[in-house]
Design an enzyme around this catalytic site. Structure first.
Site, short mmCIF file in Angstrom:
data_model
loop_
_atom_site.label_atom_id
_atom_site.label_comp_id
_atom_site.label_asym_id
_atom_site.label_seq_id
_atom_site.Cartn_x
_atom_site.Cartn_y
_atom_site.Cartn_z
N GLY A 99 -27.69 17.48 23.25
CA GLY A 99 -26.25 17.25 23.36
C GLY A 99 -25.91 15.86 23.88
CE LYS B 99 -20.77 24.05 11.51
NZ LYS B 99 -20.34 25.18 12.21
N GLY C 111 -31.66 17.79 18.68
CA GLY C 111 -32.68 18.79 18.98
C GLY C 111 -33.52 19.16 17.78
NE ARG D 276 -36.20 19.63 28.57
CZ ARG D 276 -35.18 20.37 28.17
NH1 ARG D 276 -34.80 21.42 28.88
NH2 ARG D 276 -34.51 20.05 27.09
P1 ADP Z 1 -29.82 18.20 15.13
O1 ADP Z 1 -30.14 19.34 16.08
O2 ADP Z 1 -31.01 17.33 14.88
O3 ADP Z 1 -28.61 17.44 15.56
P2 ADP Z 1 -28.36 19.96 13.36
O4 ADP Z 1 -28.35 21.03 14.40
O5 ADP Z 1 -27.10 19.28 13.06
O6 ADP Z 1 -29.49 18.86 13.71
O7 ADP Z 1 -28.86 20.56 11.97
C1 ADP Z 1 -30.07 21.28 11.82
C2 ADP Z 1 -29.91 22.42 10.88
O8 ADP Z 1 -29.37 22.02 9.63
C3 ADP Z 1 -31.24 23.06 10.56
O9 ADP Z 1 -31.28 24.35 11.11
C4 ADP Z 1 -31.29 23.09 9.03
O10 ADP Z 1 -31.79 24.30 8.50
C5 ADP Z 1 -29.83 22.90 8.66
N1 ADP Z 1 -29.69 22.35 7.29
C6 ADP Z 1 -30.20 21.19 6.83
N2 ADP Z 1 -29.92 21.03 5.52
C7 ADP Z 1 -29.22 22.11 5.13
C8 ADP Z 1 -28.66 22.54 3.88
N3 ADP Z 1 -28.78 21.81 2.78
N4 ADP Z 1 -27.99 23.73 3.87
C9 ADP Z 1 -27.88 24.46 4.99
N5 ADP Z 1 -28.39 24.12 6.18
C10 ADP Z 1 -29.06 22.96 6.26
MG MG Z 2 -29.23 21.31 16.31
#
Ligand code: ADP
Ligand code: MG
Length: 401
Positions: free
Chosen positions: A380, A200, A357, A36
């Protein structure tokens, strides 16, 4: 969004108060990753090379409104000075006597850093008097902290919105976010393919809703896919499912159809009998057709057919916006879906923007970061941007005439 940048104002001999994101990881008083700080260098260099008095400010960690040596920015000033190869004056307070004296003594072309903004609770409270105090160091306000642009704090927005800083412009980091992230969703080269994954549906409702209005194709993976598949009547076994989002998933499917947006769901999956614990533990798994998920199966990654099918869409994309991994990429047995998609994006001639992230971490971990057009620096903030929300730290900046 057309916002003025540091290049559109005359900074010579002006006090430029630059909100940076120096929220670096620390361990035992040492900086463990200076990415950063490095990312801020182009803006800082531009300013001193053009004769500005450069006054930097940032938060670090969560000191809860009081001085705490553990969260001092002093180590950042030392590292910054090494990286710039020139002195960086450090103020031991934010708006106190030391800062005032050091700003008064600062000459054009010199750089200084104020102490951690969050040593004052007024920073996050966006307190008007605190904004007024900060503004004594500010002829020109520069925001270069995308990671906090979704917050209306004193140093990210209040100083401008209360009317204390009339000239407010973007530094190079925010300008790049606006050009890449903003450009990808506001004026994309088509087709625009959105890849959405992660854990989710509930975390990503805003993003899906916003992108359904903008994208030509939406590829769904990750844990959220199974709520959609269940909504379509498939058996998903023990896969992640948000029962209270089934109706919403049906509505989103209908909305996509109505708008002629291709909303695609996995056609096969990698399944295990239980979630790996710890997350990188080896667990037996197999690949199944999406109609063949057993009652005690948990889908943890998209399968190879899905990866190939999605890769085809990515190959013909003009622009790709990617948020959320395709599977539990932290486990090597469930990382291949995310890897295949990342490789397809890397090989495609499309403009590619990664936000989120974990998605950014996955691309980095796979060594494909430099093959992407842009990886957003704010978790975020990039999510809120993709949701179509107005970010206070960007909204407050001067528009191009
Ligand atoms: P980002 O930070 O890129 O926005 P998220 O925080 O929404 O992404 O999601 C990342 C998480 O989703 C990871 O820790 C990953 O393990 C989980 N994940 C991805 N696919 C599945 C799945 N099929 N079942 C449970 N968890 C999952
Ligand atoms: Mg995340």
């Amino acid at each position: 969004m057309n916002k003025k940048t540091i290049e559109s104002v005359n900074v010579k001999d002006k006090k430029c108060l630059v909100r940076c994101d120096f929220n670096v990881p620390m361990s035992g008083g040492a900086i463990t990753d200076d990415t950063r700080i490095r990312a801020a260098l182009p803006t800082i260099k531009y300013l001193y090379e053009h004769g500005a008095k450069v006054i930097l400010c940032s938060h670090l960690g969560r000191p809860k409104g009081e001085f705490n040596l553990k969260y001092s920015l002093k180590p950042v000033s030392v590292r910054l000075s090494e990286l710039l190869g020139r002195p960086v004056v450090f103020a031991n307070d934010v708006v106190g006597e030391d800062a005032k004296a050091k700003v008064a003594a600062l000459k054009s072309g010199e750089v200084m850093l104020l102490e951690n903004l969050r040593f004052h609770k007024e920073e996050e409270a966006n307190d008007k008097e605190f904004c007024r105090s900060l503004s004594q160091f500010c002829d020109i306000y520069v925001n270069d902290a995308f990671g906090t642009a979704h917050r209306a704090h004193a140093s990210t927005a209040g100083i401008v919105t209360y009317g204390f800083a009339h000239t407010a412009v973007a530094g190079f980091l925010i300008a790049k976010e606006l050009e890449c992230l903003g450009g990808a969703i506001e004026s994309p080269r088509r087709p625009l393919v959105a890849i959405l994954g992660g854990a989710k549906v509930s975390d990503k409702i805003g993003v899906i809703n916003n992108l359904i209005d903008k994208a030509d194709t939406i590829l769904i993976g990750g844990g959220m896919a199974y709520t959609f598949l269940k909504a379509k009547g498939l058996n998903i076994g023990k896969s992640l499912c948000e029962e209270d989002k089934l109706d919403l998933a049906r509505e989103l499917i209908a909305k996509a159809k109505e708008r002629n947006v291709k909303l695609l769901l996995p056609i096969d999956a990698k399944v295990a009998k239980a979630f790996p614990d710890p997350i990188d533990a080896e667990v037996p798994f197999r690949q199944v057709d999406i109609n063949e998920i057993g009652a005690d199966d948990m889908a943890l990654d998209i399968g190879e057919e899905t990866a190939n099918f999605y890769a085809g869409e990515i190959r013909s994309a003009g622009t790709v916006v990617w948020n959320g991994p395709m599977g539990v990429f932290e486990n090597k047995n469930f990382a291949s879906g995310t890897y295949s998609i990342a490789s397809a994006v890397a090989d495609s001639k499309c403009i590619s923007v990664v936000g989120g992230g974990d998605s950014a971490a996955a691309v980095q971990q796979m060594g494909l970061a430099d093959k992407m057009t842009h990886i957003s620096t704010g978790g975020g903030a990039s999510l809120e941007y993709l949701e179509g929300k107005i970010l206070p730290g960007i909204d407050c900046l001067n528009n191009v005439d």
